[in-house]
Design an enzyme around this catalytic site. Structure first.
Site, PDB file in Angstrom:
ATOM      1  CG  PHE A  49      -1.949  -1.139   1.152  1.00  0.00           C
ATOM      2  CD1 PHE A  49      -3.090  -1.069   0.374  1.00  0.00           C
ATOM      3  CD2 PHE A  49      -1.686  -2.300   1.868  1.00  0.00           C
ATOM      4  CE1 PHE A  49      -3.959  -2.147   0.317  1.00  0.00           C
ATOM      5  CE2 PHE A  49      -2.549  -3.383   1.812  1.00  0.00           C
ATOM      6  CZ  PHE A  49      -3.698  -3.312   1.042  1.00  0.00           C
ATOM      7  CG  HIS A  50       4.711   1.493   0.101  1.00  0.00           C
ATOM      8  ND1 HIS A  50       4.684   0.474   1.024  1.00  0.00           N
ATOM      9  CD2 HIS A  50       5.795   1.247  -0.665  1.00  0.00           C
ATOM     10  CE1 HIS A  50       5.695  -0.331   0.837  1.00  0.00           C
ATOM     11  NE2 HIS A  50       6.391   0.098  -0.186  1.00  0.00           N
ATOM     12  CB  ALA A  51       4.076   4.361  -5.133  1.00  0.00           C
ATOM     13  CG  HIS A  96       4.412  -2.120  -4.394  1.00  0.00           C
ATOM     14  ND1 HIS A  96       4.969  -0.882  -4.585  1.00  0.00           N
ATOM     15  CD2 HIS A  96       5.044  -2.652  -3.322  1.00  0.00           C
ATOM     16  CE1 HIS A  96       5.892  -0.676  -3.683  1.00  0.00           C
ATOM     17  NE2 HIS A  96       5.960  -1.722  -2.883  1.00  0.00           N
TER      18      HIS A  96
END
Ligand code: TYD
Length: 134
Positions: A49-51, A96
């Site tokens: 839950f980040h990029a 992702h």
């Protein structure tokens, strides 16, 4: 968006298989950091839950399996990672998530830089705004 990284498998005469990841060969950057994630308590866990603004990573399931979702802000793709020599590049600016972890899952991540929290984008709206910038 989806770039598979397939490592060679050397079948050793004395038993076992070797797969090798080298900088700027199969891994398309200079390797600065390696970490692994393991000891999942439940298949219902969800991670990621980040990029990243600049970081590039290649991710493998070196034991067991899990599902990786990649999102470039326009489309999402799902990938089952279940083979120790088959990885996927998580490029910069890709949101992702990882889920559906098997009991014995061990995730190996090879990264282009050292850990830096300021390189993370942890809010989806911020991610969409970030990728719109020229
Ligand atoms: P995070 O990258 O958010 O994990 P995931 O993508 O698997 O969900 O990292 C989880 C926590 O661990 C977060 O508090 C930051 C910390 N961390 C480090 O201190 N060093 C590292 O190299 C990494 C990858 C994470």
């Amino acid at each position: 968006m989806h770039k598979p990284i397939i490592l060679q498998q050397i079948i050793d005469s004395s038993d076992g298989v070797l797969s090798i990841a080298e900088s700027e060969d199969k891994i398309p950057f200079q390797i600065k950091r390696v970490y692994y994630i393991y000891d999942f308590k439940t298949s219902k866990s969800k991670r990621g839950f980040h990029a990243h603004k600049k970081l590039q990573q290649v991710i493998f399931a070196i034991s067991g399996f899990f599902t990786l979702t990649l999102d470039n802000g326009k489309e999402k793709t799902n990938h089952l990672l279940n083979n120790p020599n088959k990885g996927i590049l998580i490029d910069k600016k890709i949101w992702h998530t990882m889920e559906n972890f098997s009991d014995n899952c061990i995730i190996l991540v090879i990264a282009s830089d050292t850990f830096n929290e300021s390189d993370y984008i942890r809010n989806y709206t911020d991610f969409i705004n970030f990728i719109k910038k020229p």
